[in-house]
Design a protein around this motif. Sequence first.
Motif, mmCIF file in Angstrom:
data_model
loop_
_atom_site.group_PDB
_atom_site.id
_atom_site.type_symbol
_atom_site.label_atom_id
_atom_site.label_comp_id
_atom_site.label_asym_id
_atom_site.label_seq_id
_atom_site.Cartn_x
_atom_site.Cartn_y
_atom_site.Cartn_z
ATOM 1 N N UNK A 26 15.488 57.337 23.696
ATOM 2 C CA UNK A 26 16.250 56.287 23.006
ATOM 3 C C UNK A 26 16.864 56.826 21.709
ATOM 4 N N UNK A 27 16.154 57.764 21.075
ATOM 5 C CA UNK A 27 16.618 58.284 19.785
ATOM 6 C C UNK A 27 17.961 59.003 19.922
ATOM 7 N N UNK A 28 18.279 59.492 21.126
ATOM 8 C CA UNK A 28 19.493 60.312 21.290
ATOM 9 C C UNK A 28 20.728 59.508 21.693
ATOM 10 N N UNK A 29 20.596 58.205 21.934
ATOM 11 C CA UNK A 29 21.756 57.495 22.497
ATOM 12 C C UNK A 29 22.786 57.172 21.414
ATOM 13 N N UNK A 30 24.044 57.082 21.831
ATOM 14 C CA UNK A 30 25.122 56.708 20.907
ATOM 15 C C UNK A 30 25.362 55.202 21.086
ATOM 16 N N UNK A 31 25.006 54.380 20.060
ATOM 17 C CA UNK A 31 25.008 52.928 20.261
ATOM 18 C C UNK A 31 26.301 52.355 20.846
ATOM 19 N N UNK A 32 27.471 52.846 20.367
ATOM 20 C CA UNK A 32 28.732 52.254 20.825
ATOM 21 C C UNK A 32 28.947 52.410 22.331
ATOM 22 N N UNK A 33 28.382 53.445 22.913
ATOM 23 C CA UNK A 33 28.617 53.718 24.330
ATOM 24 C C UNK A 33 27.362 53.451 25.176
ATOM 25 N N UNK A 34 26.343 52.875 24.536
ATOM 26 C CA UNK A 34 25.092 52.583 25.247
ATOM 27 C C UNK A 34 25.310 51.436 26.221
ATOM 28 N N UNK A 35 24.696 51.529 27.371
ATOM 29 C CA UNK A 35 24.831 50.470 28.367
ATOM 30 C C UNK A 35 23.901 49.318 27.995
ATOM 31 N N UNK B 106 5.919 45.559 24.989
ATOM 32 C CA UNK B 106 6.717 46.109 26.083
ATOM 33 C C UNK B 106 6.729 47.642 26.014
ATOM 34 N N UNK B 107 7.070 48.276 27.120
ATOM 35 C CA UNK B 107 7.031 49.754 27.136
ATOM 36 C C UNK B 107 8.296 50.369 26.537
ATOM 37 N N UNK B 108 9.465 49.742 26.794
ATOM 38 C CA UNK B 108 10.712 50.282 26.251
ATOM 39 C C UNK B 108 11.149 51.573 26.907
ATOM 40 N N UNK B 109 10.541 51.921 28.022
ATOM 41 C CA UNK B 109 10.932 53.148 28.706
ATOM 42 C C UNK B 109 11.932 52.819 29.804
#
Length: 436
Positions: free
Chosen positions: A204-213, A228-231
Motif C-alpha cells: 500500500x505504501x508504494x501506490x500513487x493515490x491519483x491512479x489507485x483503483x 480488518x486485514x487491509x491486504x
Amino acid sequence: MEASTQSIAADSISDLCLRDEILGAGGWSVVYKGDFCGHEVAVKTFNSQVRRDVEERVQRHRFLKEVKALKALGQREIQLSQPDMTDAQKFIVNLLAYSNSGGVPGPAPNGHFYTILELGHSRLDQWLRRPRSDQTARRTDSHQMWHFDFCDIARSVFAALHCLHVRGLVHLDVKPQNIMRFGHQWKLIDLESCMSLADGSVSIADITPLYASPELAQAVLCRADPTATGLVPPHPTMDIWAAGVVLLDVLAEGCCFDEMKASLDLAALFEEEAVLNEGWFRWLSSSEPLDLHSLFAATPGACKLDHQLELFLDPILTKEPGLRASALQLRDHQFLNVHRQGRHQVEKVFSSLQAVSPAPFHISFRGVHLQLGGHNGARFETVGSKHLGHRLPFVNSEVSDILVASLAPDDLVCGEGMSRCSLASNQNPWWWELEV
Ligand SMILES: Nc1ncnc2c1ncn2[C@@H]1O[C@H](COP(=O)(O)OP(=O)(O)OP(=O)(O)O)[C@@H](O)[C@H]1O
C-alpha cells in the motif's frame, strides 16, 4: 546501407559509458544518458539517497524485480532496429543489459545496480504539458487529430498491459510519468513495482493515490481499521483503472483528478483524518459512480466526450473491478481502431528511414524543402526547416504528426522503395521526395 542489427550482450556492461546528462529521476532511481555498444541508451541506477539509506538487500530486491519482469517479457539481448519486434518489445521499454555479479543480475564491481534501457524521448505527462506551436495547436483543435493521439496512446497502453497480464504480471504503477515516447511509439516503463499474481499482497505504501483503483483505496482504508486485514492481492483490473485515469488526463490535457482530489482531501481535513488522502480514498472506494460529464464540464476535454467515447470509457472506469474490461478487449476495441491507416503508413516510412545510414536526407513537402540530419538512434534532427521557419530538433513522430496533421487519414500512399514516397489527397496532390 544496412539497418543496425548489432546484438547486445546482455550479460556484460563493460562497454557502458555513463554521461553526465540526467534524463529523469523518480523516488528511487536516477536515469542517465549513456553509450553502450555504439548506441545511446538510458541507464537506471538507484539515487544516492537510496544507496545511502536503504539496505542493499532491499535495493537488490527492487532491481531484481524489474530485471525479472523485463526478462519474462523477452526484453533481453534484443537487436536494435529489428524489423519484427514482439508486442512486448514494441509496447514496453526494452532492457538491453544489466549489472551482474558472478554471472547473475546483481551489483557492478562499484557496488551500484544498473539497468541499461533503450532511450526514450518524452514522458506522457511532459507531452501533455508541451508548449504548442501553431501547427500543433491547430492539430489539437482538430477532432480528428485529437482522436489519433488518444487512440494511439490508449492502444499502446492496453497492448503493453495485455503483454504483462497474459504473463501473470500486474504493473501497479501505470501513470503518465511511466509512459514514454520512443520514436513514434508510446511504451510503458518502470517495471519495479510489477508483481506476479502469485506474489501476495500489494504494498500500500508504494501506490500513487491519483491512479489507485477503488479496490486499492478500500485496502488503504481497511489498513487503518484494526479489525480488518487491509491486504489486497495484485489484480490486472487495478492496471485497467489506472490506465483509464491516464486516458482522462489525455482528454483533459493535464491531470484530470487533481482538483477533485484536492477538494476531497481538504474536506476530510476538517474531520478526523486517520489516513493520508483519506477523503480521496473514501470517494474512490464508495459506490458512487464516476460521473464523466460533470468531471469534464469545466475542462477542455468536455467537448471530446461524445457518446462513443463514453461507451469506450465506461467498462474501464467502473468502480466494480469485476465489470472492468480486459486489456485485450480494450486494445482491440473498435473505438481505437478507426482512422489508423494514414498515420501507420507515415510511421512505416519513418521507421524504415531509421534503418538507413545516418547520411542527411531531404524532404520536399508541399513545395517546402526540409533537410533532415539523418538518424541518431531513434531520433531525426532537422538541420534547417523552412517549413517551420526555424531550426528545430524533432523526433520522427513529430515529423509524421506534421505530415499527418495536413492530411485526411487515408490520403497517404507510400511509393516503391525508400527513396521516394508520395502523398496524395483528393483536394491537393502533394509529393515529397526522399533523397537518401
Ligand atoms: N528508458 C528511458 N529513457 C529515457 N528516460 C527514462 C527512461 N526510463 C526512465 N526515464 C526517466 O527517468 C525517470 C525515472 O525513471 P523510473 O520511473 O523508472 O524511476 P523510479 O525511481 O522507479 O520512479 P518512481 O519512484 O516514480 O517509481 C522517468 O520518469 C523518466 O523521466
